[in-house]
Design a protein around this motif. Structure first.
Motif, PDB file in Angstrom:
ATOM      1  N   SER A 354      63.489  74.101  48.332  1.00 39.97           N
ATOM      2  CA  SER A 354      62.644  74.718  47.313  1.00 39.97           C
ATOM      3  C   SER A 354      61.435  75.358  47.974  1.00 39.97           C
ATOM      4  O   SER A 354      60.934  74.866  48.985  1.00 39.97           O
ATOM      5  N   ALA A 355      60.964  76.465  47.387  1.00 39.71           N
ATOM      6  CA  ALA A 355      59.718  77.114  47.805  1.00 39.71           C
ATOM      7  C   ALA A 355      59.120  77.765  46.570  1.00 39.71           C
ATOM      8  O   ALA A 355      59.605  78.802  46.114  1.00 39.71           O
ATOM      9  N   GLU A 356      58.077  77.138  46.030  1.00 36.75           N
ATOM     10  CA  GLU A 356      57.425  77.637  44.829  1.00 36.75           C
ATOM     11  C   GLU A 356      55.930  77.812  45.099  1.00 36.75           C
ATOM     12  O   GLU A 356      55.318  76.985  45.778  1.00 36.75           O
ATOM     13  N   PRO A 357      55.312  78.865  44.570  1.00 36.22           N
ATOM     14  CA  PRO A 357      53.881  79.085  44.830  1.00 36.22           C
ATOM     15  C   PRO A 357      53.018  78.024  44.146  1.00 36.22           C
ATOM     16  O   PRO A 357      53.208  77.730  42.969  1.00 36.22           O
ATOM     17  N   PHE A 358      52.074  77.458  44.904  1.00 35.90           N
ATOM     18  CA  PHE A 358      51.124  76.511  44.328  1.00 35.90           C
ATOM     19  C   PHE A 358      49.757  77.155  44.151  1.00 35.90           C
ATOM     20  O   PHE A 358      48.826  76.516  43.652  1.00 35.90           O
ATOM     21  N   ALA A 359      49.622  78.422  44.561  1.00 32.35           N
ATOM     22  CA  ALA A 359      48.357  79.149  44.462  1.00 32.35           C
ATOM     23  C   ALA A 359      48.677  80.613  44.167  1.00 32.35           C
ATOM     24  O   ALA A 359      49.850  81.004  44.079  1.00 32.35           O
ATOM     25  N   LYS A 360      47.633  81.430  44.016  1.00 30.87           N
ATOM     26  CA  LYS A 360      47.842  82.856  43.788  1.00 30.87           C
ATOM     27  C   LYS A 360      48.405  83.495  45.048  1.00 30.87           C
ATOM     28  O   LYS A 360      47.813  83.397  46.116  1.00 30.87           O
ATOM     29  N   VAL A 361      49.537  84.156  44.900  1.00 29.92           N
ATOM     30  CA  VAL A 361      50.255  84.750  46.033  1.00 29.92           C
ATOM     31  C   VAL A 361      50.677  86.158  45.645  1.00 29.92           C
ATOM     32  O   VAL A 361      51.217  86.368  44.557  1.00 29.92           O
ATOM     33  N   ASN A 362      50.433  87.141  46.532  1.00 28.67           N
ATOM     34  CA  ASN A 362      50.944  88.487  46.253  1.00 28.67           C
ATOM     35  C   ASN A 362      51.647  89.123  47.444  1.00 28.67           C
ATOM     36  O   ASN A 362      52.119  90.252  47.352  1.00 28.67           O
ATOM     37  N   TRP A 363      51.706  88.414  48.590  1.00 27.44           N
ATOM     38  CA  TRP A 363      52.380  88.990  49.763  1.00 27.44           C
ATOM     39  C   TRP A 363      53.903  88.867  49.650  1.00 27.44           C
ATOM     40  O   TRP A 363      54.650  89.605  50.304  1.00 27.44           O
TER      41      TRP A 363
END
Length: 712
Positions: A354-363
């Motif tokens: 699994s790989a899910e964003p835990f913060a704001k990510v835009n890259w």
């Protein structure tokens, strides 16, 4: 009474021979002590103690404090063994303290050359010691590994882990020990080094094995099949720039699978187009690599950020766990690195689960679970046009340790929101030993110090996130005003403890994130808290001191002199108090030279941020652990060339820069500093009512910028 107290202190040291502290002991939970960096090899930073709990934590108070000799950042984790606490301070000083009283039992000074501070990107800090079979193991800023006798601190052995004549290596991480081996990585990617991890015999200091994290010059041959494989993912002549890949923090031993996991850092330089112009994944940058702990032989890897070009390290704390995943019990790694995604990785083979964003990510928009690779956004690979990348190089989570509570099932992440702009317009000239990332990183570039501070507060924010790894989402989030808040510890008392960059040490309910208790530490708290018990009484300890990357690089006007960096220990009913911070001396800005031009000042600003801001702060705003250059006595400005070019203060840590700066450039830097000093003087002479109006106006402007950023 005095004799009885001395007898108790002697008894504490005698029982702290710690011969029982071996691999078996470090594999097991011992709630009375804090035996290793992450408490156990699983590095979950959880304690089963519950005498201090969510019902009585409001009666927690200071039991004792210990002042170090310096006033800079502290990032260490205390180790507590049978009533004796081992901590490290600035310049790698090692202290053994009575864990109940705070009395100094012994101290060891490794005598780190002060001029080596230049080779440490992020202050003269470290993250603590390891204790194993009666030895205290510590690593130094000038890349030495040292073993001390736990009873009295005398030197047992010392070894140099890297060739400093050839490369500017340093060490800031805490050693890890297992099976009579002590393992350590290094820092220095920004200064042009090639990363590696080494294992040494814990009894002699003799090197057992070395694993390089990036390949060297192919013409000289490869050290292993792993390096030959990795070289196929690089182009150009990367080895001339070092390559990077330093393992400067998390290295974790797995006693269940008998594997060692290495968190690998960023590339050198940051900009991939310079170090590897034809692209490629650039293994093993930004990867978790598993090796045989006895031989250092490569086993498997998972690369979290292929072709890294944003300073997205994977050196952040690695946590081991066993969890139910799709109906099966899996042995996994939980990892929340700089790039903003929470990874669940099968630690037997490196498979991404699994790989899910835990913060704001835009890259990146997401990870392709079939390939295990991120799906990058169209603007992630920045060009001449500045691009706002979330997170920025500070990361969505940095070195600050996270913790896990089996009672709640949550992982507690000291998270950050740190968007920076990147573009390729920065001139690049490789000078080994000098920081040049090859990237133009966004700076406010505004003339008002009030506006600058508001922008920092608006766009560099912290939080504590309770992350549910099963549901792969946040259970709750607690916002913080600034970045660089401390690591955390969670307890069976339904508590999570964390320090803040605003100078508080706080307790929250682990299940809901409710604020339950707060203590004014009178300086930033970055070190990672621990809890332990002596004679049935529970204590909580944390190290306090402003500095490190966040204290130095974010810049903040501080209106008192810094207090000594301290060890703070708390218990229920504690009633001690800290003294007020010292007052600042009167400030009078020196007069700028009448011959200074606007062009001189602008050029000086560019040079200052290239060579000086990493220690003295952006726009010459220092947190005062390192001198504020706007406030120096006139004698320093009169001898500016001697200090900046000739290194007349090298023994105090301020080396000369004559290898990269000439007289005219030094003059421009001086002109810029004096111009900023004049601004500061003008601000101090401004009536308070006018400052309040400016603050109100710039607050509205900052809010508008924030709103436009969200809409964009």
């Amino acid at each position: 009474m005095a004799l009885e107290k001395k007898a108790l202190e002697k008894k504490a040291l005698e029982r702290n021979v710690a011969d029982r502290l071996n691999t078996q002991a470090l594999s097991e939970q011992d709630d009375n002590n804090w035996l290793a960096h992450g408490n156990t090899y699983y590095e979950q930073r959880y304690s089963g103690l519950d005498s201090i709990n969510d019902q009585n934590v409001n009666t927690l108070g200071l039991s004792w404090s210990f002042d170090t000799e310096y006033s800079r950042g502290l990032e260490g984790t205390p180790i507590v063994v049978d009533g004796v606490m081992f901590v490290t301070g600035n310049w790698n000083m090692v202290y053994a303290l009575d864990a109940v009283t705070g009395k100094l039992l012994w101290k060891y000074d490794p005598k780190v050359p002060r001029e080596w501070a230049k080779m440490a990107c992020c202050d003269v800090i470290n993250r603590g010691v390891a204790v194993y079979e009666g030895k205290v193991i510590t690593a130094t800023l000038d890349a030495r590994l040292i073993a001390l006798d736990a009873k009295d601190g005398h030197l047992l052995w010392e070894t140099q882990t890297a060739d400093l004549k050839e490369y500017p290596y340093s060490i800031t991480g805490a050693p890890r020990v297992y099976k009579d081996k002590v393992v350590i990585g290094n820092s220095g990617a920004e200064y042009g080094v090639r990363g590696f991890v080494s294992a040494f015999d814990v009894n002699t200091g003799k090197q057992v094995w070395r694993f390089y994290t990036v390949p060297g010059n192919p013409a000289e041959g490869f050290e292993s099949p792993a390096m030959e494989m990795a070289a196929k993912t690089w182009t150009g002549e990367w080895w001339k720039f070092g390559g990077g890949g330093t393992a400067w923090d998390s290295i974790v031993y797995d006693p269940d699978l008998d594997q060692l996991y290495i968190g690998v850092g960023n590339g050198s330089p940051w900009n991939q187009k310079i170090r590897s112009p034809g692209g490629g994944d650039n293994l093993f940058l930004s990867s978790i690599v598993a090796v045989n702990p006895d031989s250092g032989e490569y086993l498997w890897h998972y690369q979290e950020t292929p072709g890294e070009t944003w300073d997205f390290t994977a050196t952040q704390p690695i946590m081991l766990a066993d969890m139910q995943w799709q109906g099966k019990t899996r042995k996994v790694i939980w990892h929340a690195p700089k790039n903003g995604f929470f990874f669940i990785i099968d630690r037997e083979n490196g498979e991404l689960l699994s790989a899910e964003p835990f913060a704001k990510v835009n890259w990146a928009s997401h990870y392709d679970m079939e390939t295990g690779r991120p799906v990058e956004t169209e603007f992630a690979r920045y060009t001449e046009k500045p691009e706002l990348i979330l997170p920025g190089s500070f990361g969505a989570h940095n070195w600050h340790p996270m913790s896990y509570s089996p009672k709640t099932g949550y992982v507690y992440i000291p998270a950050m929101e740190t968007g920076f702009t990147y573009d390729d317009t920065a001139p690049f000239e490789h000078h080994k030993g000098h920081w040049n990332p090859g990237v133009a990183i966004g700076q406010a570039g505004v003339d008002s110090p009030i506006f600058l501070q508001l922008l920092v507060e608006k766009f560099l924010n912290g939080s504590l996130i309770a992350w549910d790894p099963v549901k792969q989402q946040a259970a709750w989030t607690l916002p913080h005003a600034k970045v660089g808040n401390s690591g955390v510890v969670s307890t069976a008392g339904n508590l999570v403890f964390q320090g803040t960059a605003t100078g508080k040490f706080e307790a929250y309910s682990a299940d809901k994130g409710e604020a339950l208790w707060s203590f004014d530490a009178k300086t930033a708290v970055m070190g990672s808290p621990v809890t332990f018990s002596v004679n049935g009484e529970q204590y909580v300890t944390v190290m306090a001191g402003r500095g490190g990357a966040f204290g130095l690089l974010t810049g903040e006007e501080v209106f008192t002199a810094p207090p000594p960096s301290r060890v703070l220990t708390f218990k229920l009913g504690g009633d001690k108090a800290l003294p007020e911070n010292p007052a600042l001396p009167p400030f009078k800005a020196p007069a700028p030279s009448p011959d200074t031009t606007e062009e001189d000042i602008a050029n000086g600003r560019t040079l200052y941020h290239q060579f000086c801001s990493v220690c003295h702060g952006p726009d010459v705003i220092s947190g005062r652990g390192i001198p504020d250059l706007r406030e120096l006595p006139p004698v320093f400005y009169e001898n500016f060339d001697g200090v900046v070019l000739e290194g007349m203060m090298s023994k105090a840590g301020m080396v000369g820069f004559s290898d990269v700066l000439d007289k005219a450039q030094a003059d421009d830097i001086k002109a810029y500093i004096l111009n900023e000093a004049a601004k500061k003087q003008a601000l101090e002479n401004t009536p308070k009512w006018w400052l309040n109006i400016q603050t109100w106006f710039y607050s509205l402007l900052t809010e508008l910028i924030g709103l436009l950023a969200k809409l964009a």
